[in-house]
Design an enzyme around this catalytic site. Structure first.
Site, PDB file in Angstrom:
ATOM      1  N   ASP A  59      61.355  29.145  54.605  1.00 36.35           N
ATOM      2  CA  ASP A  59      60.167  29.336  53.479  1.00 36.35           C
ATOM      3  C   ASP A  59      61.014  28.602  51.880  1.00 36.35           C
ATOM      4  O   ASP A  59      61.263  27.503  52.287  1.00 36.35           O
ATOM      5  CB  ASP A  59      59.970  30.827  53.095  1.00 36.35           C
ATOM      6  CG  ASP A  59      58.597  31.239  52.850  1.00 36.35           C
ATOM      7  OD1 ASP A  59      58.077  30.643  51.687  1.00 36.35           O
ATOM      8  OD2 ASP A  59      57.898  31.891  53.448  1.00 36.35           O
ATOM      9  N   HIS A  93      57.387  32.956  47.296  1.00 32.60           N
ATOM     10  CA  HIS A  93      56.890  33.348  48.404  1.00 32.60           C
ATOM     11  C   HIS A  93      57.690  33.666  49.551  1.00 32.60           C
ATOM     12  O   HIS A  93      57.639  34.930  50.233  1.00 32.60           O
ATOM     13  CB  HIS A  93      56.014  32.140  49.204  1.00 32.60           C
ATOM     14  CG  HIS A  93      55.179  32.431  50.188  1.00 32.60           C
ATOM     15  ND1 HIS A  93      55.802  32.138  51.583  1.00 32.60           N
ATOM     16  CD2 HIS A  93      54.092  32.760  50.448  1.00 32.60           C
ATOM     17  CE1 HIS A  93      54.788  32.517  52.333  1.00 32.60           C
ATOM     18  NE2 HIS A  93      53.756  32.890  51.764  1.00 32.60           N
ATOM     19  N   SER A 257      50.673  35.474  56.123  1.00 37.89           N
ATOM     20  CA  SER A 257      52.084  35.370  55.754  1.00 37.89           C
ATOM     21  C   SER A 257      52.999  36.882  55.823  1.00 37.89           C
ATOM     22  O   SER A 257      53.935  37.110  56.509  1.00 37.89           O
ATOM     23  CB  SER A 257      52.173  34.942  54.281  1.00 37.89           C
ATOM     24  OG  SER A 257      51.877  33.691  54.328  1.00 37.89           O
TER      25      SER A 257
END
Length: 399
Positions: A59, A93, A257
């Protein structure tokens, strides 16, 4: 009498409402989101927390300075070319995904459902926009995770522009399968638009994860299709409202996600309780204990159902089955070609000047080779000698 009964009914209803409202409100907080009750998370922790399992979060990096991630994040790798380190996350994120998996809740931070897990951060992007990263970087990140011998790979992102160039990623999925690694990826948030599952979730060998709401229904944004294998909570998940380390809030549309991260965490919980199981067995029990609202085996919206690791960990449900037989991708895995191994060096004629004469062990090994004529020669010789000896004894007796 009628007004009295009606008044009594209203009074009882209001009493029940007042009694249950505070509990319901208390349960639905960033520290205790709705799926903690649905999955009986705190009861699961009495049996397993994910200890001994490593999840690679490929990520935007993972900020290990957050209290809830302290001691949970391995060194990892930064493949962005900036050499800032895998513990740098300017987007947030990757940190969010890691916290949903392994957050301890310390410092009033996010509580993940598998706080015993170790996170391997693999930074391939600087933001949550995975499309800015080239295919080569994705491949390098997955290869790094494989080489690091992780148990599970989590990618909470998709790449629409690499559909026609997914060959290298497919090879990585194959290698992960050979190494016994479970590979989860979000199916995307295009359910109300294109509605086409993108790589890596669309690749064989990758478990595509869709999102559901607290009522168990598919989130409208969750992309559907044949590549959806399972679903997990995507709405009402905790996140930082602003900067990392600030105040928490519940995100109504957290996205697939978050669902992929929670599916990875669910697998980690099961695997930590059954460390001798293979990836096939872990995935099989995840699929055959998944929550479904009807009798269908699977559908294109939630796959085989919603993750329910509590049914495995608390109730002991689920048949792990054959450790070598995958529950899905069966034909694909059967066709995988094992990695090439070096050809053995051809044996050369013995060199008495360089090697000692073979000892008794070597001779014994030679006689055990069914393709060798040696046992037959020795056997024939033994028969001749035995016949000759017998005849000689008979002659002596007759004499």
């Amino acid at each position: 009498m009628i007004p009295t009964r009606r008044a009594l009914a209203i009074t009882l209803a209001l009493t029940a409402l007042l009694a249950t409202a505070p509990a319901a409100q208390a349960a639905d907080t960033p520290q205790h989101p709705w799926y903690f009750d649905t999955l009986r998370v705190e009861e699961m922790w009495e049996h397993a927390k994910g200890e001994g399992i490593t999840v690679a979060v490929i990520d935007s990096g993972v900020d290990s300075s957050l209290p809830e991630l302290e001691g949970r994040v391995l060194e990892g790798a930064d493949l962005t070319g900036r050499a800032e380190g895998a513990h740098v996350d300017t987007d947030g994120h990757g940190t969010h995904m890691a916290a949903l998996i392994a957050g301890t809740g310390d410092g009033n931070g996010i509580r993940g459902i598998a706080p015993g897990v170790k996170i391997l951060p693999v930074r391939i992007v600087e933001s949550g926009d995975f499309s800015i990263s080239g295919v080569a970087r994705w491949v390098e990140g997955i290869q790094y995770a494989i080489d690091s011998e992780v148990d599970t790979i989590n990618i909470s992102g998709t790449r629409e522009d690499i559909i026609g160039a997914a060959g290298p990623l497919s090879e990585m999925a194959e290698e992960a399968a050979r190494q016994g690694i479970l590979f989860f990826a979000s199916v995307g948030n295009e359910g109300e638009r294109a509605n086409t599952v993108q790589p890596p979730a669309s690749l064989d060998g990758v478990v595509g994860v869709g999102a559901v709401k607290s009522d168990g229904e598919r989130s409208s944004y969750s992309t559907s299709g044949a590549h959806v294998a399972i679903a997990a909570p995507g709405n009402g998940v905790p996140a930082y409202c602003g900067d990392l380390g600030g105040s928490l809030c519940l995100i109504e549309g957290g996205g697939t996600s978050a669902a992929a991260a929670l599916a990875s965490a669910s697998a980690a919980l099961i695997w930590s309780q059954h460390p001798d199981w293979t990836k096939n067995q872990v995935l099989r029990v995840m699929l055959n204990t998944a929550g479904r609202s009807d009798d269908q085996r699977r559908d294109d919206f939630t796959g085989y159902g919603i993750v329910r690791p509590d049914r495995v960990i608390i109730d002991g449900e689920g048949n792990p089955g054959d450790p070598d037989s995958p529950p899905i991708f069966r034909d694909w895995e059967a066709a995988l070609v094992p990695p090439a191994t070096p050809e053995p060096t051809p044996e050369t004629a013995p060199d008495d000047s360089a090697e000692p004469a073979p000892g008794p062990e070597a001779e014994a090994a030679a006689t055990s080779d069914d393709s060798s004529p040696l046992p037959w020669i020795l056997g024939g010789t033994a028969v001749v000698l035995l016949v000759g000896l017998t005849g000689w004894l008979l002659l002596r007796r007759r004499a």
